[in-house]
Scaffold this active site. Structure first.
Site, PDB file in Angstrom:
ATOM      1  CE  LYS A   8       1.139   1.037   4.178  1.00  0.00           C
ATOM      2  NZ  LYS A   8       1.766   2.551   4.770  1.00  0.00           N
ATOM      3  CG  ASP A 131       0.239  -0.172   7.903  1.00  0.00           C
ATOM      4  OD1 ASP A 131      -0.538   0.775   7.997  1.00  0.00           O
ATOM      5  OD2 ASP A 131       1.317  -0.131   7.522  1.00  0.00           O
TER       6      ASP A 131
END
Length: 257
Positions: A8, A131
């Site tokens: 990401k 995350d």
């Protein structure tokens, strides 16, 4: 089985406040990228892990092991071992969520095999890393709290080019630097405005709202990162360049559809 653990970037990242549990409240716009680690995984009589290239951390300190142990503890399904081969493509300490992506991919694998509910899997992921909850699903999402309070949005279609830098930046150290310099840290932009701008190809508004608070401390520690970002901002067709996470990877967004 072959798993792809997609990384990401943070299109927007601000640190709002320090929490009583010594974590921080953040506000971020997560975006999945095409870059990924490859994981080859199967059930085995004994626990086996190997990585190419070899990792500079022990298996006992690996977030993949943490995800497996947490899964066993929280679900009660503990009578299994895994053979895992990790092909590490995402940089270590690069801000692309590589370790968290690996953990999320393994959790999804275990969830499917042991038929764990989405809700229970999410709660397990929150115990592993900030995350990991987003990376279980991926796409585009606003993240709040430690990153686990997620508002998934219609996924953006972006052309993102990644520029890994040769710095393994310690996230904890960057948070400490933020805390030490808190009064002088600037905060600006808005992730919702950024999302709408990218969705509608509003380049001016996107430039005005793309933001990563960690640049203010990371660029002081690593001046070459700042120079590289400034060079990237001169590239033709660029919407904006930014550092991802607490660094050190830089990226640029070329266009949005």
């Amino acid at each position: 089985m072959h798993l792809k653990a997609f990384g990401k970037v943070n299109l927007y990242l601000d640190v709002i406040s320090r929490r009583k549990d010594n974590y921080h409240n953040i506000l971020t716009l997560f975006q999945s990228i095409n870059e990924h680690d490859d994981i080859f995984i199967e059930f085995s009589e004994s626990e086996i892990f190997e990585s190419e290239p070899p990792l500079n951390i022990s298996w006992d300190n690996n977030i993949i092991k943490k995800s497996i142990e947490t899964f066993k503890k929280e679900t009660g399904f503990d009578n299994f071992n895994l053979k895992i081969k990790l092909i590490k493509n995402l940089p270590m300490g690069g801000g692309l969520g590589g370790g968290s992506a690996d953990a999320a991919a393994v959790l999804n694998f275990l969830s499917k095999n042991f038929k764990i509910s989405e809700k229970d899997l999410f709660e397990i992921s929150c115990k592993i890393g900030s995350d990991v909850p987003f990376l279980l699903k991926g796409g585009t999402a606003i993240g709040k709290g430690k990153g686990e309070i997620l508002e998934f949005l219609e996924p953006l279609k972006l052309n993102i080019q990644i520029y890994p830098m040769n710095y393994n930046i310690d996230t904890k150290k960057m948070y400490e630097k933020l805390d030490q310099n808190w009064k002088s840290i600037n905060h600006f932009g808005d992730p919702y405005n950024l999302y709408e701008a990218l969705k509608n190809n509003d380049i001016i508004t996107a430039k005005q709202n793309a933001f990563n608070v960690f640049e203010q401390v990371a660029f002081k520690e690593y001046p070459k990162l700042k120079q590289k970002k400034e060079d990237m901002e001169k590239d033709e067709g660029i919407i904006f360049a930014l550092m991802s996470g607490s660094g050190s990877t830089l990226y640029k967004v070329i266009y949005a559809n």
